[in-house]
Structures are given as structure tokens and as C-alpha cells.
Design a protein around this motif. Structure first.
Motif, PDB file in Angstrom:
ATOM      1  N   ASP A   1      69.090 -53.584 -34.237  1.00 53.74           N
ATOM      2  CA  ASP A   1      67.619 -53.541 -33.497  1.00 53.74           C
ATOM      3  C   ASP A   1      67.725 -52.521 -32.200  1.00 53.74           C
ATOM      4  OD1 ASP A   1      65.525 -54.725 -32.190  1.00 53.74           O
ATOM      5  OD2 ASP A   1      66.290 -56.834 -32.477  1.00 53.74           O
ATOM      6  N   VAL A   2      66.595 -52.276 -31.672  1.00 53.69           N
ATOM      7  CA  VAL A   2      66.430 -51.329 -30.677  1.00 53.69           C
ATOM      8  C   VAL A   2      67.265 -51.677 -29.438  1.00 53.69           C
ATOM      9  CG1 VAL A   2      64.925 -50.346 -28.948  1.00 53.69           C
ATOM     10  CG2 VAL A   2      63.999 -50.608 -31.365  1.00 53.69           C
ATOM     11  N   ASP A   3      67.547 -52.952 -29.133  1.00 52.79           N
ATOM     12  CA  ASP A   3      68.283 -53.223 -27.983  1.00 52.79           C
ATOM     13  C   ASP A   3      68.848 -54.826 -28.181  1.00 52.79           C
ATOM     14  OD1 ASP A   3      69.916 -54.076 -25.732  1.00 52.79           O
ATOM     15  OD2 ASP A   3      68.371 -52.660 -24.583  1.00 52.79           O
ATOM     16  N   PRO A   4      69.743 -54.509 -29.140  1.00 52.30           N
ATOM     17  CA  PRO A   4      70.359 -56.212 -29.312  1.00 52.30           C
ATOM     18  C   PRO A   4      70.659 -57.137 -28.355  1.00 52.30           C
ATOM     19  CG  PRO A   4      71.291 -54.696 -30.774  1.00 52.30           C
ATOM     20  CD  PRO A   4      70.522 -53.938 -29.921  1.00 52.30           C
TER      21      PRO A   4
ATOM     22  N   TRP B   1      71.388 -68.161 -32.617  1.00 47.79           N
ATOM     23  CA  TRP B   1      70.653 -67.285 -32.897  1.00 47.79           C
ATOM     24  C   TRP B   1      71.263 -65.804 -32.493  1.00 47.79           C
ATOM     25  CZ3 TRP B   1      68.399 -62.655 -31.079  1.00 47.79           C
ATOM     26  CH2 TRP B   1      67.524 -62.097 -31.925  1.00 47.79           C
ATOM     27  N   SER B   2      71.293 -64.955 -33.605  1.00 46.40           N
ATOM     28  CA  SER B   2      71.914 -63.840 -32.800  1.00 46.40           C
ATOM     29  C   SER B   2      71.223 -62.598 -33.632  1.00 46.40           C
ATOM     30  CB  SER B   2      73.298 -63.485 -33.681  1.00 46.40           C
ATOM     31  OG  SER B   2      73.457 -63.700 -35.039  1.00 46.40           O
ATOM     32  N   PRO B   3      71.173 -61.240 -32.738  1.00 46.73           N
ATOM     33  CA  PRO B   3      70.212 -60.194 -33.160  1.00 46.73           C
ATOM     34  C   PRO B   3      70.520 -59.536 -34.363  1.00 46.73           C
ATOM     35  CG  PRO B   3      71.456 -59.721 -31.240  1.00 46.73           C
ATOM     36  CD  PRO B   3      71.746 -61.112 -31.419  1.00 46.73           C
TER      37      PRO B   3
ATOM     38  N   VAL C   1      67.269 -65.037 -25.699  1.00 46.28           N
ATOM     39  CA  VAL C   1      67.494 -66.378 -26.572  1.00 46.28           C
ATOM     40  C   VAL C   1      68.547 -67.053 -25.831  1.00 46.28           C
ATOM     41  CG1 VAL C   1      68.608 -66.986 -28.734  1.00 46.28           C
ATOM     42  CG2 VAL C   1      66.727 -65.094 -28.634  1.00 46.28           C
ATOM     43  N   GLN C   2      69.495 -66.657 -25.366  1.00 50.75           N
ATOM     44  CA  GLN C   2      70.652 -67.436 -24.679  1.00 50.75           C
ATOM     45  C   GLN C   2      69.946 -68.271 -23.528  1.00 50.75           C
ATOM     46  OE1 GLN C   2      73.312 -64.527 -23.272  1.00 50.75           O
ATOM     47  NE2 GLN C   2      74.827 -64.978 -25.075  1.00 50.75           N
ATOM     48  N   LEU C   3      69.008 -67.837 -22.595  1.00 53.83           N
ATOM     49  CA  LEU C   3      68.187 -68.536 -21.768  1.00 53.83           C
ATOM     50  C   LEU C   3      67.544 -69.707 -22.076  1.00 53.83           C
ATOM     51  CD1 LEU C   3      65.613 -68.914 -19.680  1.00 53.83           C
ATOM     52  CD2 LEU C   3      68.073 -68.275 -18.661  1.00 53.83           C
TER      53      LEU C   3
END
Length: 272
Positions: free
Chosen positions: A13-16, A7-9, A23-25
Motif C-alpha cells: 500500500d502507499v502508506d500501510p 484487518w491488516s493492510p 482501522v485500529q480506532l
């Protein structure tokens, strides 16, 4: 096991970076190849990210007992974002041999250098399914225009969702195809950064991250579509409709609101 994608933001976004870190975690804990299951190997994956291995002890349903697991993040939504702290609700589907499921994780973070630091995980706890699900809940679960992730489906099967929420979902589905991110579980208990109880844990709210296939966070999504959905949500009985747009009017004072937290979804809340 199904093929999945990282997944990628959205770049707008406000703060990608805060979403990407959360998500990485979750991806590191919730997916592994054959023979690499268990907490010990999950802790090594988390440590490789530069995060605390002890977070694995809070993973709950994200770390089932299985030889292998695949995980697909559906959406990452703000549960709240302030200058130095954030809640990111990571909505995911997960597969293990012979089983398909998933959960939603409320990932808490604090601002740090060189990247946001994950401080806690709060997995969804939907509760047990009722032996006999009410009619409105059955209709919601069966409606192809109401797309529910695993934790939200379980919320509805638990019988803990207020009828006003179910009625509004069905009414809105007459006009829109809704992709719901969060209903009850997996959301902060209080409105983030306050001591005011959120409507979500009481089963009186739902969040929508995509309308008719268009992500709310995407600047290319029609303003008219988002505004129409927000106004129709109010007409369906919501006293508290939040989203990326500042709307005027409403049947009551402050029926519509916007802030950074609701930049990426539409919140639909009910008093009763």
C-alpha cells in the motif's frame, strides 16, 4: 456473535501505517464483549490506543446501544492521502445481539510522531429507505455479482443514487463480480485536499476495491483485469475513471486518471 478477524493492510500500500491506525480506532470503538457497551468504556479503549477519547463522541452508528458487538472491517480505502493528512474510509460489518448491520467511517488523520494521529470521524449517513425502491435499484440489490457493504446498500435503498450509476453497475456485473466499497455516504464531501465537490455525495459515483475476487491494491492482481474493468467502466458511461493504472485513450480528454488516492480502488464517476 460471529467470529471476526483483525484487518491488516497490504504491505504494498502507499502508506500501510495510516490505514492500520484508522482501522485500529474503528475496531476499538465498534466491538466489545458483553457488559462493556457504552461511550465510557469505548473512551477507555480509545485512550488505550493513545488516541483522544473525545473521538468516541463522533462515532454515530458505530457505537449502537447494545450489550455486546462484533465488528469486521471489510476494507480500508483512501478517501484521500497527501503528505501530511489523509482520509481513510473504513468499511465494516457489525453485529449486535439480534441484529446485523454495519457502516462506513471516514477517518481523518494527520501525520505525527510516532504514528499518524486520528483527528476526526465522519460516519456514513445514508438516509431513510424509500417505501418503494426503483426497479434498477432493486436489480442492483438482488444481483449476486454486485457485492455491497451495509452503507452502500442503504444508499441504494434511499433512492439517492443516480440512475446512471445503477445502470453502469448492472452492465459491469454482466462481466465482473464487483466488490463495492463506497457509493454515496461515508465519502468526503469534497475531493480530498480541494474545495471541488466529489461526485459521491451527489449519488453519482461508486468505488470498487475488488474485481472477481482480486483486490485492486494487490500487486499480484492482473494488470489486464484492472485495465479491462476501467475501460469497461468508461464504456458504461463514466466520464471519470480513476485507478492504479495510467491509461491512454478514452472517449473524452482526461477520462482516465491515477494518483496515490486511487492506488487501492477503481473510482467510477458520472456527470449525469
Amino acid at each position: 456473535m460471529p467470529a471476526t478477524t483483525a484487518w491488516s493492510p497490504d504491505r504494498d500500500d502507499v502508506d500501510p501505517a495510516v490505514k492500520l491506525r484508522a482501522v485500529q480506532l474503528v475496531e476499538a470503538i465498534g466491538a466489545w464483549t458483553a457488559g462493556r457497551g457504552g461511550a465510557a468504556t469505548a473512551k477507555r479503549r480509545v485512550a488505550a490506543l493513545g488516541a483522544s477519547p473525545s473521538l468516541v463522541d463522533q462515532a454515530g452508528a458505530l457505537l449502537p446501544t447494545a450489550d455486546a458487538a462484533a465488528l469486521q472491517v471489510v476494507d480500508a480505502q483512501y478517501g484521500g492521502i497527501l503528505a501530511d493528512s489523509a482520509s481513510v474510509l473504513v468499511v465494516c460489518r457489525q453485529w449486535t445481539p439480534g441484529h446485523a448491520g454495519g457502516t462506513t467511517i471516514d477517518v481523518r488523520l494527520s501525520r505525527a510522531q510516532p504514528r499518524w494521529k486520528v483527528t476526526a470521524l465522519h460516519p456514513a449517513r445514508p438516509g431513510a429507505a424509500l417505501a418503494s425502491v426503483p426497479s434498477a435499484a432493486r436489480q442492483v440489490l438482488a444481483d449476486s455479482r454486485i457485492v455491497l457493504p451495509p452503507a452502500a446498500q442503504a444508499d441504494i435503498r434511499s433512492g439517492n443514487i443516480h440512475p446512471s450509476v445503477l445502470r453502469a453497475m448492472l452492465r459491469l456485473a454482466g462481466t465482473y463480480r464487483m466488490y463495492i466499497s463506497v457509493v454515496r455516504s461515508g465519502h468526503p464531501l469534497d475531493v480530498f485536499g480541494t474545495n471541488r465537490p466529489s461526485d459521491h455525495p451527489r449519488g453519482r459515483a461508486f468505488d470498487v476495491w475488488q474485481i472477481d475476487g482480486h483486490a485492486v491494491v494487490d500487486p499480484g492482481t492482473s494488470r489486464r483485469l484492472v485495465e479491462s474493468f476501467m475501460r469497461d467502466a468508461a464504456a458504461a458511461g463514466s466520464y471519470n475513471v480513476g485507478g492504479p493504472l495510467r491509461l491512454s485513450g478514452g472517449a473524452r480528454a482526461n477520462q482516465f486518471f491515477t494518483d496515490n488516492t486511487h492506488h487501492d480502488h477503481v473510482h467510477v464517476g458520472f456527470a449525469a
